[in-house]
Design an enzyme around this catalytic site. Structure first.
Site, PDB file in Angstrom:
ATOM      1  N   ASP A   1      41.107  40.803  40.665  1.00 52.72           N
ATOM      2  CA  ASP A   1      42.099  41.727  40.106  1.00 52.72           C
ATOM      3  C   ASP A   1      42.094  43.089  40.795  1.00 52.72           C
ATOM      4  O   ASP A   1      42.372  44.117  40.168  1.00 52.72           O
ATOM      5  CB  ASP A   1      41.895  41.904  38.588  1.00 52.72           C
TER       6      ASP A   1
ATOM      7  N   LYS B   1      45.278  42.320  44.968  1.00 52.66           N
ATOM      8  CA  LYS B   1      45.534  41.530  46.181  1.00 52.66           C
ATOM      9  C   LYS B   1      47.012  41.143  46.298  1.00 52.66           C
ATOM     10  O   LYS B   1      47.615  41.266  47.365  1.00 52.66           O
ATOM     11  CB  LYS B   1      44.687  40.235  46.153  1.00 52.66           C
TER      12      LYS B   1
ATOM     13  N   GLY C   1      45.623  35.389  39.026  1.00 57.53           N
ATOM     14  CA  GLY C   1      46.883  35.961  38.552  1.00 57.53           C
ATOM     15  C   GLY C   1      47.182  37.135  39.451  1.00 57.53           C
ATOM     16  O   GLY C   1      46.480  38.146  39.406  1.00 57.53           O
ATOM     17  N   HIS C   2      48.156  36.980  40.322  1.00 61.44           N
ATOM     18  CA  HIS C   2      48.465  38.032  41.301  1.00 61.44           C
ATOM     19  C   HIS C   2      49.803  38.684  40.941  1.00 61.44           C
ATOM     20  O   HIS C   2      50.830  38.016  40.906  1.00 61.44           O
ATOM     21  CB  HIS C   2      48.501  37.436  42.719  1.00 61.44           C
TER      22      HIS C   2
ATOM     23  N   GLN D   1      40.448  35.561  43.389  1.00 61.35           N
ATOM     24  CA  GLN D   1      39.199  36.056  42.800  1.00 61.35           C
ATOM     25  C   GLN D   1      38.652  37.203  43.670  1.00 61.35           C
ATOM     26  O   GLN D   1      39.427  37.893  44.298  1.00 61.35           O
ATOM     27  CB  GLN D   1      38.158  34.933  42.634  1.00 61.35           C
TER      28      GLN D   1
HETATM   29  P1  GDP Z   1      45.072  40.588  41.926  1.00 66.46           P
HETATM   30  O1  GDP Z   1      44.584  39.440  41.117  1.00 66.46           O
HETATM   31  O2  GDP Z   1      44.037  41.107  42.858  1.00 66.46           O
HETATM   32  O3  GDP Z   1      46.372  40.308  42.629  1.00 66.46           O
HETATM   33  O4  GDP Z   1      45.342  41.769  40.879  1.00 66.46           O
HETATM   34  P2  GDP Z   1      46.112  41.646  39.460  1.00 66.46           P
HETATM   35  O5  GDP Z   1      47.546  41.488  39.712  1.00 66.46           O
HETATM   36  O6  GDP Z   1      45.430  40.664  38.592  1.00 66.46           O
HETATM   37  O7  GDP Z   1      45.759  43.057  38.830  1.00 66.46           O
HETATM   38  C1  GDP Z   1      46.088  44.259  39.472  1.00 66.46           C
HETATM   39  C2  GDP Z   1      46.989  45.074  38.519  1.00 66.46           C
HETATM   40  O8  GDP Z   1      47.077  46.393  39.002  1.00 66.46           O
HETATM   41  C3  GDP Z   1      48.413  44.561  38.474  1.00 66.46           C
HETATM   42  O9  GDP Z   1      48.941  44.806  37.208  1.00 66.46           O
HETATM   43  C4  GDP Z   1      49.135  45.400  39.532  1.00 66.46           C
HETATM   44  O10 GDP Z   1      50.518  45.547  39.265  1.00 66.46           O
HETATM   45  C5  GDP Z   1      48.424  46.715  39.361  1.00 66.46           C
HETATM   46  N1  GDP Z   1      48.296  47.534  40.585  1.00 66.46           N
HETATM   47  C6  GDP Z   1      48.117  47.151  41.870  1.00 66.46           C
HETATM   48  N2  GDP Z   1      47.937  48.233  42.670  1.00 66.46           N
HETATM   49  C7  GDP Z   1      48.018  49.309  41.855  1.00 66.46           C
HETATM   50  C8  GDP Z   1      47.883  50.707  42.071  1.00 66.46           C
HETATM   51  O11 GDP Z   1      47.648  51.190  43.172  1.00 66.46           O
HETATM   52  N3  GDP Z   1      48.019  51.513  40.972  1.00 66.46           N
HETATM   53  C9  GDP Z   1      48.264  51.028  39.718  1.00 66.46           C
HETATM   54  N4  GDP Z   1      48.373  51.890  38.717  1.00 66.46           N
HETATM   55  N5  GDP Z   1      48.387  49.714  39.484  1.00 66.46           N
HETATM   56  C10 GDP Z   1      48.246  48.872  40.532  1.00 66.46           C
HETATM   57  P1  IMO Z   2      42.390  36.902  40.745  1.00 68.06           P
HETATM   58  O1  IMO Z   2      42.781  36.075  41.932  1.00 68.06           O
HETATM   59  C1  IMO Z   2      39.399  37.961  37.768  1.00 68.06           C
HETATM   60  C2  IMO Z   2      36.658  34.802  36.461  1.00 68.06           C
HETATM   61  C3  IMO Z   2      36.812  34.307  35.028  1.00 68.06           C
HETATM   62  C4  IMO Z   2      35.377  33.889  34.733  1.00 68.06           C
HETATM   63  C5  IMO Z   2      34.895  33.329  36.065  1.00 68.06           C
HETATM   64  C6  IMO Z   2      35.009  31.816  36.184  1.00 68.06           C
HETATM   65  O2  IMO Z   2      43.516  37.199  39.830  1.00 68.06           O
HETATM   66  O3  IMO Z   2      41.618  38.110  41.161  1.00 68.06           O
HETATM   67  P2  IMO Z   2      37.004  30.058  36.380  1.00 68.06           P
HETATM   68  O4  IMO Z   2      38.304  29.957  35.641  1.00 68.06           O
HETATM   69  O5  IMO Z   2      37.151  30.239  37.843  1.00 68.06           O
HETATM   70  O6  IMO Z   2      36.065  28.957  36.019  1.00 68.06           O
HETATM   71  O7  IMO Z   2      36.315  31.402  35.800  1.00 68.06           O
HETATM   72  O8  IMO Z   2      35.724  33.933  37.060  1.00 68.06           O
HETATM   73  N1  IMO Z   2      37.908  34.748  37.267  1.00 68.06           N
HETATM   74  C7  IMO Z   2      38.631  35.816  37.602  1.00 68.06           C
HETATM   75  N2  IMO Z   2      38.483  37.117  37.255  1.00 68.06           N
HETATM   76  N3  IMO Z   2      40.385  37.597  38.612  1.00 68.06           N
HETATM   77  C8  IMO Z   2      40.525  36.304  38.984  1.00 68.06           C
HETATM   78  O9  IMO Z   2      41.427  35.915  39.905  1.00 68.06           O
HETATM   79  C9  IMO Z   2      39.647  35.337  38.439  1.00 68.06           C
HETATM   80  N4  IMO Z   2      39.522  34.001  38.558  1.00 68.06           N
HETATM   81  C10 IMO Z   2      38.446  33.654  37.845  1.00 68.06           C
HETATM   82  O10 IMO Z   2      37.257  35.324  34.183  1.00 68.06           O
HETATM   83  O11 IMO Z   2      34.607  35.015  34.435  1.00 68.06           O
HETATM   84 MG    MG Z   3      44.420  38.898  39.094  1.00 70.29          MG
END
Ligand code: GDP
Ligand code: IMO
Ligand code: MG
Length: 430
Positions: free
Chosen positions: A13, A16, A40-41, A230
């Site tokens: 998170d 990416k 979840g991207h 991840q």
């Molecule tokens: P990922 O799994 O690495 O793709 O990240 P996620 O999408 O799960 O979580 C990142 C969250 O931060 C999302 O809600 C993005 O919209 C938000 N985000 C990404 N870059 C920035 C930033 O520079 N500032 C803020 N405030 N939010 C951001």
């Molecule tokens: P992105 O790509 C954050 C965490 C889960 C749990 C552990 C194992 O959005 O960054 P699993 O379902 O793989 O058996 O879970 O890894 N986890 C993540 N945490 N971002 C993710 O993906 C994750 N994918 C798995 O919360 O602790």
């Molecule tokens: Mg994510």
């Protein structure tokens, strides 16, 4: 040409999806190399939010080919839902999405098993996303998994039933029945029917030998970006085991997850959030349980994109970051969510640990929050809204100092700064 890599350096998170979307403008191909719908991207384009789980984050660029690589595991039901959501947004993934025939399939019973295993663990739960990740990778390495290329074969149902029966025996050994659990709110039988409907639907997406396709692209001087899921600290070998996911999230995973040789790897973009978050259980030395942690969660909107769970929040952990930079061979750092720190008086960075009464600067074998106490270095906050700045020149000095501190500690330049969730809130240096 070489494959550039983009991956997370913390516990996932890091942002990416957003950065892949930005960079995909200049890449011919974007390819996911591991993980599944546990990811979840999030992308924000002109204020509109999109969440992707299996489909690579270059899908909104029509001229970019998106590949789900062999190292990814695919749940047809979730993939089909993502495809349907894209159709509604006017994006037709049949045009620019391709799937590796060698990617393994997540069966309904894999998700069922995930729930059974988690429940049986009681207090030592991992906090899995319950998307069937662990059981599917287990079957892959146990050499009884089913690959997506097999959905066209006449014996697919036979293989499906044999594996399902095998899973049922395990489930019975835990004294569980299919009526004990629901999958995405459906009974097992209903979910299984929907799953089979989805298997038919995803036949519309072209299946390829992605290792040949990608290497041919490189030979033809096409640019390829590998998208990680991840984060490095969730890697099955180097993460905080057993609180990890079941794949290699580090840059080495690109080679096995896409079929690209190590000497074909180019730049490695490591994404680092300006502070730390973790969702699910497991050690997190810099976690904050106080008002500051709550403030980070509120301003950063730190709730899971896949499960909606609260993300645990804490200060940047430089010891862990340096470990990730070492494992991944990061060449470029991308700092995200610096704007979340806009109103903080002081920003803390953990530079060392007090571990069993010794000061150390490395991650010990036993990463146990009760044994590790973080030692912090204080950095002055900038007290300025950075969400509208367009260049490093416009950045407040205190933010530049924070960036410099990270660069000096890791010995890697920060070449991209993200100042908000939108595509436009991205500053590329130089
Ligand atoms: P990922 O799994 O690495 O793709 O990240 P996620 O999408 O799960 O979580 C990142 C969250 O931060 C999302 O809600 C993005 O919209 C938000 N985000 C990404 N870059 C920035 C930033 O520079 N500032 C803020 N405030 N939010 C951001
Ligand atoms: P992105 O790509 C954050 C965490 C889960 C749990 C552990 C194992 O959005 O960054 P699993 O379902 O793989 O058996 O879970 O890894 N986890 C993540 N945490 N971002 C993710 O993906 C994750 N994918 C798995 O919360 O602790
Ligand atoms: Mg994510």
């Amino acid at each position: 040409m070489k494959v550039d890599v983009l991956l997370g350096l913390q516990w996932g998170d890091e942002g990416k999806g957003k950065i892949v979307d930005v960079l995909s403008e200049k890449y011919d191909v974007v390819a996911r190399f591991q993980g599944g719908a546990n990811a979840g991207h999030t992308l924000e384009i002109n204020g509109k939010k999109h969440i992707l789980h299996i489909i690579p984050s270059g899908i909104f660029r029509e001229s970019t080919i998106n590949i789900i690589g062999n190292g990814v595991i695919i749940d047809p039901f979730i993939l089909n839902n993502e495809i349907k959501a894209l159709y509604k947004k006017g994006v037709d993934p049949r045009k620019n999405l391709k799937i590796s025939k060698k990617a393994h399939i997540i069966l309904p019973t894999h998700r069922f098993l995930d729930a059974v295993y988690e429940t049986s663990k009681g207090k030592s739960k991992i906090g899995s996303t319950l998307k069937g990740i662990g059981p599917t990778y287990t079957d892959k390495t146990a050499r009884r998994g089913i690959r997506i290329g097999e959905i066209f074969n006449n014996d697919f149902i036979e293989k499906y039933n044999a594996l399902k029966e095998h899973h049922f025996k395990i489930i019975e050994s835990f004294n569980c029945k299919t009526s004990d659990f629901k999958i995405d709110g459906f009974s097992f039988d209903d979910y299984e029917n929907k799953w089979f409907e989805a298997v038919e639907k995803i036949k519309d997406i072209e299946q390829i030998d992605s290792e040949y396709f990608i290497n041919k692209c490189l030979d033809e001087e096409k640019s390829v970006l590998a998208e990680g899921a991840q984060g490095t600290l969730l890697d099955v070998d180097f993460g905080s085991y057993p609180f990890v996911t079941s794949s290699n999230t580090i840059s080495a995973g690109v080679c096995s997850g896409l079929g690209v040789a190590p000497n074909k790897i180019g730049k490695i973009y490591g994404i680092v959030k300006a502070y730390c978050t973790r969702v699910g259980r497991g050690p997190f030395p810099t976690e904050l349980f106080d008002e500051t942690g709550k403030k980070l969660r509120d301003i950063g909107k730190e709730y899971g994109s896949t499960t909606g769970r609260e993300r645990r929040c804490g200060w940047l952990d430089m010891v862990a970051l340096k470990y990730s930079v070492m494992l991944d061979g990061v060449t470029d750092l991308v700092m995200t969510k610096a704007d979340v720190l806009d109103s903080f008086e002081t920003i803390k960075v953990c530079t060392k640990y007090n571990y069993k009464d010794k000061i150390i600067d490395f991650l010990p074998y036993e990463i146990d929050d009760d044994l590790i106490k973080p030692i912090y270095f204080d950095i002055k906050g900038w007290h300025e809204d950075i969400t509208k700045i367009k260049s490093f020149d416009q950045a407040p000095q205190a933010l530049l100092d924070y960036i410099k501190f990270i660069e000096t500690q890791t010995n890697v330049p920060v070449t991209i700064l993200s100042t908000g969730p939108d595509r436009d809130q991205t500053i590329i240096r130089g």
